[in-house]
Scaffold this motif. Structure first.
Motif, PDB file in Angstrom:
ATOM      1  N   PHE A   1       0.830  -1.199   0.000  1.00 55.78           N
ATOM      2  CA  PHE A   1       0.000   0.000   0.000  1.00 55.78           C
ATOM      3  C   PHE A   1       0.871   1.259   0.000  1.00 55.78           C
ATOM      4  O   PHE A   1       1.886   1.323   0.707  1.00 55.78           O
ATOM      5  CB  PHE A   1      -0.913   0.029   1.228  1.00 55.78           C
ATOM      6  CG  PHE A   1      -1.783  -1.198   1.385  1.00 55.78           C
ATOM      7  CD1 PHE A   1      -2.370  -1.804   0.290  1.00 55.78           C
ATOM      8  CD2 PHE A   1      -2.013  -1.736   2.640  1.00 55.78           C
ATOM      9  CE1 PHE A   1      -3.177  -2.924   0.433  1.00 55.78           C
ATOM     10  CE2 PHE A   1      -2.821  -2.852   2.804  1.00 55.78           C
ATOM     11  CZ  PHE A   1      -3.412  -3.453   1.695  1.00 55.78           C
ATOM     12  N   VAL A   2       0.431   2.269  -0.752  1.00 54.97           N
ATOM     13  CA  VAL A   2       1.134   3.552  -0.831  1.00 54.97           C
ATOM     14  C   VAL A   2       0.099   4.660  -0.673  1.00 54.97           C
ATOM     15  O   VAL A   2      -0.955   4.633  -1.323  1.00 54.97           O
ATOM     16  CB  VAL A   2       1.870   3.705  -2.180  1.00 54.97           C
ATOM     17  CG1 VAL A   2       2.475   5.097  -2.318  1.00 54.97           C
ATOM     18  CG2 VAL A   2       2.956   2.645  -2.334  1.00 54.97           C
ATOM     19  N   SER A   3       0.388   5.635   0.179  1.00 54.35           N
ATOM     20  CA  SER A   3      -0.541   6.749   0.351  1.00 54.35           C
ATOM     21  C   SER A   3       0.182   7.924   0.986  1.00 54.35           C
ATOM     22  O   SER A   3       1.196   7.753   1.664  1.00 54.35           O
ATOM     23  CB  SER A   3      -1.726   6.340   1.239  1.00 54.35           C
ATOM     24  OG  SER A   3      -2.618   7.435   1.421  1.00 54.35           O
ATOM     25  N   ASN A   4      -0.379   9.130   0.790  1.00 56.64           N
ATOM     26  CA  ASN A   4       0.143  10.290   1.513  1.00 56.64           C
ATOM     27  C   ASN A   4      -0.481  10.409   2.904  1.00 56.64           C
ATOM     28  O   ASN A   4      -0.138  11.306   3.665  1.00 56.64           O
ATOM     29  CB  ASN A   4      -0.084  11.573   0.714  1.00 56.64           C
ATOM     30  CG  ASN A   4      -1.559  11.874   0.476  1.00 56.64           C
ATOM     31  OD1 ASN A   4      -2.429  11.022   0.679  1.00 56.64           O
ATOM     32  ND2 ASN A   4      -1.855  13.083   0.027  1.00 56.64           N
ATOM     33  N   ARG A   5      -1.397   9.473   3.253  1.00 55.94           N
ATOM     34  CA  ARG A   5      -2.056   9.486   4.563  1.00 55.94           C
ATOM     35  C   ARG A   5      -1.896   8.121   5.239  1.00 55.94           C
ATOM     36  O   ARG A   5      -2.316   7.108   4.700  1.00 55.94           O
ATOM     37  CB  ARG A   5      -3.545   9.823   4.426  1.00 55.94           C
ATOM     38  CG  ARG A   5      -3.815  11.188   3.854  1.00 55.94           C
ATOM     39  CD  ARG A   5      -5.314  11.498   3.831  1.00 55.94           C
ATOM     40  NE  ARG A   5      -6.030  10.619   2.914  1.00 55.94           N
ATOM     41  CZ  ARG A   5      -6.987   9.783   3.279  1.00 55.94           C
ATOM     42  NH1 ARG A   5      -7.328   9.668   4.567  1.00 55.94           N
ATOM     43  NH2 ARG A   5      -7.606   9.032   2.385  1.00 55.94           N
ATOM     44  N   ARG A   6      -1.300   8.133   6.403  1.00 54.83           N
ATOM     45  CA  ARG A   6      -1.081   6.879   7.112  1.00 54.83           C
ATOM     46  C   ARG A   6      -2.406   6.185   7.451  1.00 54.83           C
ATOM     47  O   ARG A   6      -2.518   4.959   7.383  1.00 54.83           O
ATOM     48  CB  ARG A   6      -0.277   7.133   8.390  1.00 54.83           C
ATOM     49  CG  ARG A   6       0.209   5.854   9.060  1.00 54.83           C
ATOM     50  CD  ARG A   6       0.966   6.172  10.341  1.00 54.83           C
ATOM     51  NE  ARG A   6       2.153   6.964  10.077  1.00 54.83           N
ATOM     52  CZ  ARG A   6       3.327   6.455   9.722  1.00 54.83           C
ATOM     53  NH1 ARG A   6       3.458   5.151   9.561  1.00 54.83           N
ATOM     54  NH2 ARG A   6       4.355   7.244   9.518  1.00 54.83           N
ATOM     55  N   GLU A   7      -3.427   6.971   7.798  1.00 54.03           N
ATOM     56  CA  GLU A   7      -4.706   6.364   8.160  1.00 54.03           C
ATOM     57  C   GLU A   7      -5.352   5.651   6.977  1.00 54.03           C
ATOM     58  O   GLU A   7      -6.122   4.696   7.157  1.00 54.03           O
ATOM     59  CB  GLU A   7      -5.661   7.412   8.742  1.00 54.03           C
ATOM     60  CG  GLU A   7      -6.033   8.549   7.821  1.00 54.03           C
ATOM     61  CD  GLU A   7      -5.092   9.741   7.906  1.00 54.03           C
ATOM     62  OE1 GLU A   7      -5.522  10.849   7.504  1.00 54.03           O
ATOM     63  OE2 GLU A   7      -3.938   9.566   8.362  1.00 54.03           O
ATOM     64  N   ARG A   8      -5.033   6.072   5.753  1.00 54.09           N
ATOM     65  CA  ARG A   8      -5.572   5.394   4.575  1.00 54.09           C
ATOM     66  C   ARG A   8      -4.965   3.999   4.438  1.00 54.09           C
ATOM     67  O   ARG A   8      -5.642   3.050   3.993  1.00 54.09           O
ATOM     68  CB  ARG A   8      -5.283   6.226   3.312  1.00 54.09           C
ATOM     69  CG  ARG A   8      -5.832   5.618   2.034  1.00 54.09           C
ATOM     70  CD  ARG A   8      -7.341   5.562   2.049  1.00 54.09           C
ATOM     71  NE  ARG A   8      -7.880   4.981   0.818  1.00 54.09           N
ATOM     72  CZ  ARG A   8      -8.122   3.677   0.636  1.00 54.09           C
ATOM     73  NH1 ARG A   8      -7.856   2.828   1.620  1.00 54.09           N
ATOM     74  NH2 ARG A   8      -8.610   3.242  -0.502  1.00 54.09           N
ATOM     75  N   ILE A   9      -3.699   3.862   4.789  1.00 51.85           N
ATOM     76  CA  ILE A   9      -3.050   2.545   4.750  1.00 51.85           C
ATOM     77  C   ILE A   9      -3.647   1.623   5.799  1.00 51.85           C
ATOM     78  O   ILE A   9      -3.884   0.438   5.546  1.00 51.85           O
ATOM     79  CB  ILE A   9      -1.526   2.712   4.915  1.00 51.85           C
ATOM     80  CG1 ILE A   9      -0.943   3.346   3.636  1.00 51.85           C
ATOM     81  CG2 ILE A   9      -0.857   1.382   5.231  1.00 51.85           C
ATOM     82  CD1 ILE A   9       0.529   3.607   3.672  1.00 51.85           C
ATOM     83  N   VAL A  10      -3.934   2.156   6.982  1.00 53.75           N
ATOM     84  CA  VAL A  10      -4.578   1.353   8.020  1.00 53.75           C
ATOM     85  C   VAL A  10      -5.940   0.873   7.527  1.00 53.75           C
ATOM     86  O   VAL A  10      -6.314  -0.298   7.720  1.00 53.75           O
ATOM     87  CB  VAL A  10      -4.715   2.171   9.318  1.00 53.75           C
ATOM     88  CG1 VAL A  10      -5.536   1.404  10.353  1.00 53.75           C
ATOM     89  CG2 VAL A  10      -3.343   2.516   9.883  1.00 53.75           C
TER      90      VAL A  10
ATOM     91  N   ARG B   1       0.532  -5.295  12.036  1.00 51.60           N
ATOM     92  CA  ARG B   1      -0.369  -4.386  11.335  1.00 51.60           C
ATOM     93  C   ARG B   1       0.134  -2.945  11.414  1.00 51.60           C
ATOM     94  O   ARG B   1       0.825  -2.550  12.383  1.00 51.60           O
ATOM     95  CB  ARG B   1      -1.769  -4.487  11.928  1.00 51.60           C
ATOM     96  CG  ARG B   1      -2.397  -5.871  11.807  1.00 51.60           C
ATOM     97  CD  ARG B   1      -2.917  -6.116  10.423  1.00 51.60           C
ATOM     98  NE  ARG B   1      -4.112  -5.352  10.166  1.00 51.60           N
ATOM     99  CZ  ARG B   1      -5.364  -5.754  10.439  1.00 51.60           C
ATOM    100  NH1 ARG B   1      -5.554  -6.941  10.998  1.00 51.60           N
ATOM    101  NH2 ARG B   1      -6.389  -4.995  10.161  1.00 51.60           N
ATOM    102  N   PRO B   2      -0.250  -2.101  10.434  1.00 51.27           N
ATOM    103  CA  PRO B   2       0.167  -0.693  10.477  1.00 51.27           C
ATOM    104  C   PRO B   2      -0.584   0.076  11.570  1.00 51.27           C
ATOM    105  O   PRO B   2      -1.684  -0.316  11.964  1.00 51.27           O
ATOM    106  CB  PRO B   2      -0.216  -0.179   9.091  1.00 51.27           C
ATOM    107  CG  PRO B   2      -1.379  -1.034   8.684  1.00 51.27           C
ATOM    108  CD  PRO B   2      -1.067  -2.399   9.261  1.00 51.27           C
ATOM    109  N   ILE B   3       0.001   1.159  12.027  1.00 50.44           N
ATOM    110  CA  ILE B   3      -0.594   1.990  13.074  1.00 50.44           C
ATOM    111  C   ILE B   3      -0.790   3.390  12.507  1.00 50.44           C
ATOM    112  O   ILE B   3       0.101   3.965  11.880  1.00 50.44           O
ATOM    113  CB  ILE B   3       0.312   2.047  14.315  1.00 50.44           C
ATOM    114  CG1 ILE B   3       0.505   0.640  14.888  1.00 50.44           C
ATOM    115  CG2 ILE B   3      -0.267   2.976  15.367  1.00 50.44           C
ATOM    116  CD1 ILE B   3       1.520   0.586  16.011  1.00 50.44           C
ATOM    117  N   ALA B   4      -1.956   3.952  12.712  1.00 52.29           N
ATOM    118  CA  ALA B   4      -2.265   5.291  12.195  1.00 52.29           C
ATOM    119  C   ALA B   4      -1.460   6.355  12.928  1.00 52.29           C
ATOM    120  O   ALA B   4      -1.125   6.205  14.088  1.00 52.29           O
ATOM    121  CB  ALA B   4      -3.740   5.568  12.365  1.00 52.29           C
TER     122      ALA B   4
END
Length: 291
Positions: free
Chosen positions: A252-261, A288-291
């Motif tokens: 996953f790639v995003s400019n927002r960490r919460e979007r990856i979560v 798992r990723p953390i926001a």
């Protein structure tokens, strides 16, 4: 002179299928919009080997698959089924989300076969990160070639040396495949705001500095670069305009960490579309990723 040299780091994708990973690196996350660069193989497999990549998800990026040898069968959750062979481009735009698999074609499973190629990811611009998923296949014969004095250049993405790729400009990217003759030299003007070169097979001299094979050189912005190949060489140039910093976790790639979560939660809950004809999938990593 090159700004930076990035060595490859070996990764095993499973079943003994090893790749050289150049991006992302500790020293450099991206070159232009390119945030991921894997050199696959060359590796020879037999009937007992299984190098298939089971269905897995992506968001916020476009995958660019380009083979030198072998073949691969792509299937995705928007219903596309496409065999890719050397010289062609498979461009899959994940946008808000897509799942896909990459497997050995059935007609090659009983054969001894060589796999060799590059798989790259383009980070999508901010306004395209949540677009509809799409898939494009550009046959080898449709990609333009430019013959220079000592080199042959194929324009895979973007525009250079008076030629433009027919591949859609999903991100501000430039991607060239260059064959340099033995003892040949090519002058690379400032083709994009950020550029890097990577030699697939032989050492290069870049502005008089040794660049070992399978090493990436990030070039000086705005400068003309002289590349010399004492033994001849097969190299690629990647670059373009940066789309800004990105968070990268798993696929996953995003400019927002919460979007990856959110994407991780969606894959765990089965909210990505299924890949027709597939019953397997790659589960989320344990951590798992953390926001």
């Amino acid at each position: 002179m090159p700004v930076l040299q990035l060595p490859a780091h070996a990764r095993d994708l499973g079943g003994g299928f090893r790749v050289r990973r150049l991006l992302p690196a500790v020293q450099r996350q991206a070159v232009g919009p390119f945030v991921f660069f894997d050199h696959m193989g060359p590796i020879t497999a037999g009937p007992a080997d299984n190098h298939d990549v089971r269905p897995h998800p992506h968001i916020g990026l476009a995958t660019v698959t380009y083979l030198f040898e072998g073949a691969m069968m792509h299937r995705d959750s928007i219903g596309c089924v496409q065999r890719i062979e050397p010289g062609a481009i498979n461009l899959m735009v994940s946008g808000r989300g897509v799942a896909h698999s990459e497997r050995t074609p059935d007609d090659l499973r009983a054969c001894s076969r060589t796999s060799h190629g590059l798989q790259l990811w383009l980070a999508l611009p901010d306004d395209a990160q949540e677009c509809e998923a799409a898939f494009f296949h550009i046959p080898a014969a449709d990609l333009p070639e430019v013959r220079l004095r000592h080199a042959q250049v194929r324009v895979l993405l973007g525009e250079a040396f008076g030629a433009r790729s027919p591949a859609p400009a999903v991100s501000p990217a430039l991607y060239l495949d260059i064959q340099l003759n033995e003892g040949g030299t090519i002058e690379l003007p400032a083709l994009a705001p950020e550029c890097a070169i990577y030699s697939v097979d032989h050492d290069l001299m870049v502005d008089g500095e040794l660049l070992p094979a399978c090493t990436m050189a990030v070039l000086e912005p705005g400068a003309t670069t002289t590349v010399h190949a004492p033994q001849g060489a097969h190299l690629v140039l990647v670059g373009g305009e940066s789309v800004g910093p990105r968070h990268i976790w798993w696929n996953f790639v995003s400019n927002r960490r919460e979007r990856i979560v959110q994407a991780a939660d969606d894959w765990a809950a089965g909210r990505f579309g299924a890949v027709p004809g597939e019953t397997e999938f790659i589960p989320l990593p344990d951590k798992r990723p953390i926001a």
